[in-house]
Design an enzyme around this catalytic site. Structure first.
Site, PDB file in Angstrom:
ATOM      1  N   HIS A 190       2.888   2.815   6.230  1.00  0.00           N
ATOM      2  CA  HIS A 190       2.843   1.767   5.205  1.00  0.00           C
ATOM      3  C   HIS A 190       2.842   0.380   5.852  1.00  0.00           C
ATOM      4  O   HIS A 190       2.006  -0.471   5.522  1.00  0.00           O
ATOM      5  CB  HIS A 190       4.054   1.912   4.282  1.00  0.00           C
ATOM      6  CG  HIS A 190       4.142   0.875   3.211  1.00  0.00           C
ATOM      7  ND1 HIS A 190       3.682   1.079   1.935  1.00  0.00           N
ATOM      8  CD2 HIS A 190       4.639  -0.386   3.222  1.00  0.00           C
ATOM      9  CE1 HIS A 190       3.878  -0.014   1.214  1.00  0.00           C
ATOM     10  NE2 HIS A 190       4.471  -0.917   1.981  1.00  0.00           N
ATOM     11  N   GLU A 191       3.759   0.174   6.776  1.00  0.00           N
ATOM     12  CA  GLU A 191       3.853  -1.131   7.424  1.00  0.00           C
ATOM     13  C   GLU A 191       2.670  -1.399   8.342  1.00  0.00           C
ATOM     14  O   GLU A 191       2.242  -2.548   8.511  1.00  0.00           O
ATOM     15  CB  GLU A 191       5.172  -1.245   8.202  1.00  0.00           C
ATOM     16  CG  GLU A 191       6.430  -1.083   7.350  1.00  0.00           C
ATOM     17  CD  GLU A 191       6.486  -2.046   6.172  1.00  0.00           C
ATOM     18  OE1 GLU A 191       5.876  -3.134   6.245  1.00  0.00           O
ATOM     19  OE2 GLU A 191       7.126  -1.702   5.160  1.00  0.00           O
TER      20      GLU A 191
ATOM     21  N   HIS B 159       0.007  -3.139   6.339  1.00  0.00           N
ATOM     22  CA  HIS B 159       0.222  -4.589   6.272  1.00  0.00           C
ATOM     23  C   HIS B 159      -0.139  -5.251   7.601  1.00  0.00           C
ATOM     24  O   HIS B 159      -0.827  -6.274   7.636  1.00  0.00           O
ATOM     25  CB  HIS B 159       1.697  -4.898   5.950  1.00  0.00           C
ATOM     26  CG  HIS B 159       2.132  -4.486   4.580  1.00  0.00           C
ATOM     27  ND1 HIS B 159       1.464  -4.843   3.437  1.00  0.00           N
ATOM     28  CD2 HIS B 159       3.208  -3.750   4.164  1.00  0.00           C
ATOM     29  CE1 HIS B 159       2.099  -4.354   2.380  1.00  0.00           C
ATOM     30  NE2 HIS B 159       3.150  -3.685   2.798  1.00  0.00           N
TER      31      HIS B 159
END
Length: 453
Positions: free
Chosen positions: A22-23, A26
């Site tokens: 998920h990170e 980003h």
């Protein structure tokens, strides 16, 4: 103790992989769009591991593995040197900021496709949806389901296991229209209609199968004693492995399940057990103890001997959902979209009362699921990780301040109004979002502990 360590280790693997990916979403989009990243952290709190790369990014693994974050250069948080200001997050165009924020949930959806693909290639094990019992007057009974029916489709979607069947039923709980299903009965395909409106909302701690009035078919072991707990009522009465129980208090015992039924209300009371040992009939007297899981049932402390006939019957019930490498790709995409849509429908059903709030699970529930799925095998574990990855994406897309969806909501308002939401309004919304998320966490944890008993 080992059971809990296994669950904890499985939980850390699941959350570690999903949060990292998920990170990374980003991080990757931010770097591609020219934003300077200062820190990439998996977990919160005190750093357990820290490494500063040549580009200045601080890579951290922190002590509390319940999330993560990517810290970007931002003038709202600290002064930024003039030569770096064009790399600050707050200086980016609205569309770039939206892309960076949306990249995390999108990464989880991409990961889910990969995980489902891997699970399908390996083959997800399951149990064939063969009906073992239909409760009179239930939805299943009114639809005409019969014992030994094997469910093949729900709506227009194929079904190969009880897990898949239950998932599709949850999607339709609370609907007023009849749900078409097809079953195989005595070698022929039969079409039925489930009158879902008859069922009302799903009850507290009620499974989809219980809501329909179905019990899965399962092989019934013979009443042969296989194992005896030490210091149990059975050991004190003189029962031994290999004994065949033929009657309890004069009531004939034909299958293992009969023993449990005859022990209802017998905790702390003497019962007469007729057995056959080495070809000779004997009578023993036992005083069943109390069963914590089923307080109304006496507890002898015995387990059945599982013979070859039982093992062969179990083997016939096993099924595997497997596709080749190429076919698994569209199947994985379809399954990811299906679970995402189901997540939305599930939220609506929670808000409208058709699903109980006790369905919410927290870290303990996820840890249990992770441990159980890992114990079954790699395909089942990958499938579980994919489900949680979709859930993580869905939750993060909700328009709740503090989550990615909350930031996207602010940007959408900015797009419509042509000016940003004020810092004061954002901070107030963030505090409310934090309170809401904390309340949801406490509720989910309470549900977890309540299920543990």
């Amino acid at each position: 103790m080992l059971h809990w360590l296994w669950n904890l280790a499985s939980f850390v693997v699941v959350l570690g992989v999903l949060v990292t990916f998920h990170e990374l979403g980003h991080y990757w989009v931010a770097r591609r769009l020219g934003v300077r990243v200062q820190r990439f952290s998996v977990g919160f709190g005190r750093p357990l591991f820290k490494h500063v790369a040549r580009d200045g990014v601080e890579w951290v693994i922190a002590a509390i593995p319940l999330g993560g974050y990517v810290k970007m250069l931002d003038e709202r948080e600290a002064p930024v040197p003039a030569e770096w200001r064009d790399q600050a997050f707050n200086r980016q165009t609205l569309w770039k900021r939206m892309a960076i924020v949306a990249a995390g949930p999108v990464a989880n959806l991409v990961l889910a496709v990969v995980l489902f693909w891997g699970a399908f290639v390996l083959g997800i094990p399951g149990v064939r949806p063969v009906v073992g019992e239909v409760v009179p007057g239930s939805i299943a009974d009114k639809a005409g389901l019969q014992v030994a029916d094997e469910v093949k489709t729900v709506g227009d979607r194929p079904v190969k296991s009880w897990t898949r069947f239950s998932l599709l039923i949850v999607e339709h709980v609370g609907e007023s229209e009849e749900l078409p299903v097809t079953v195989v009965r005595h070698g022929e395909t039969v079409s039925l209609q489930l009158p879902l409106a008859e069922g009302g909302p799903l009850g507290e701690n009620q499974s989809p199968l219980e809501w329909l009035g179905i019990k899965p078919w399962q092989p019934r072991p013979a009443p042969l004693v296989g194992q005896i707990e030490k210091n149990s009522a059975a050991e004190r009465a003189g029962l031994k492995p290999g004994d065949k129980i033929v009657a309890i208090d004069g009531q004939e015992v034909r299958i293992w399940d009969d023993i449990g039924e005859y022990l209802v209300g017998k905790a702390g009371k003497s019962v007469t057990i007729s057995i056959i040992r080495d070809g000779k009939e004997m009578t023993l007297v036992a005083e069943p103890g109390h069963n914590k899981r089923f307080p109304d049932k006496g507890y002898l402390g015995i387990a059945p001997k599982l013979d070859q006939q039982w093992r062969e019957a179990v083997a016939k019930l096993r099924t595997v959902e497997r596709f080749d490498i190429g076919e698994a790709i569209p199947r994985a995409i379809d399954r990811t979209w299906e679970i995402l849509a189901l997540s939305w429908k599930g939220l609506v059903k929670l808000l409208t009362g058709h699903l109980p709030i006790s369905n919410l699970s927290g870290p303990v529930g996820i840890a249990q699921g992770a441990g159980q799925s890992a114990a079954v095998g790699p395909a089942y574990f990958l499938n579980f990780m994919a489900l949680i990855s979709v859930s993580l994406a869905f939750i993060n897309l909700l328009p709740i301040p503090l989550l990615d969806g909350g930031h996207l909501l602010f940007y959408f308002v900015e797009l419509v109004r042509r000016r940003p939401v004020s810092e004061t309004a954002q901070m107030m919304a963030m505090k409310l979002g934090l309170l809401f998320m904390f309340a949801m966490f406490v509720l989910a944890l309470f549900n977890d502990l309540n299920r543990l008993g």
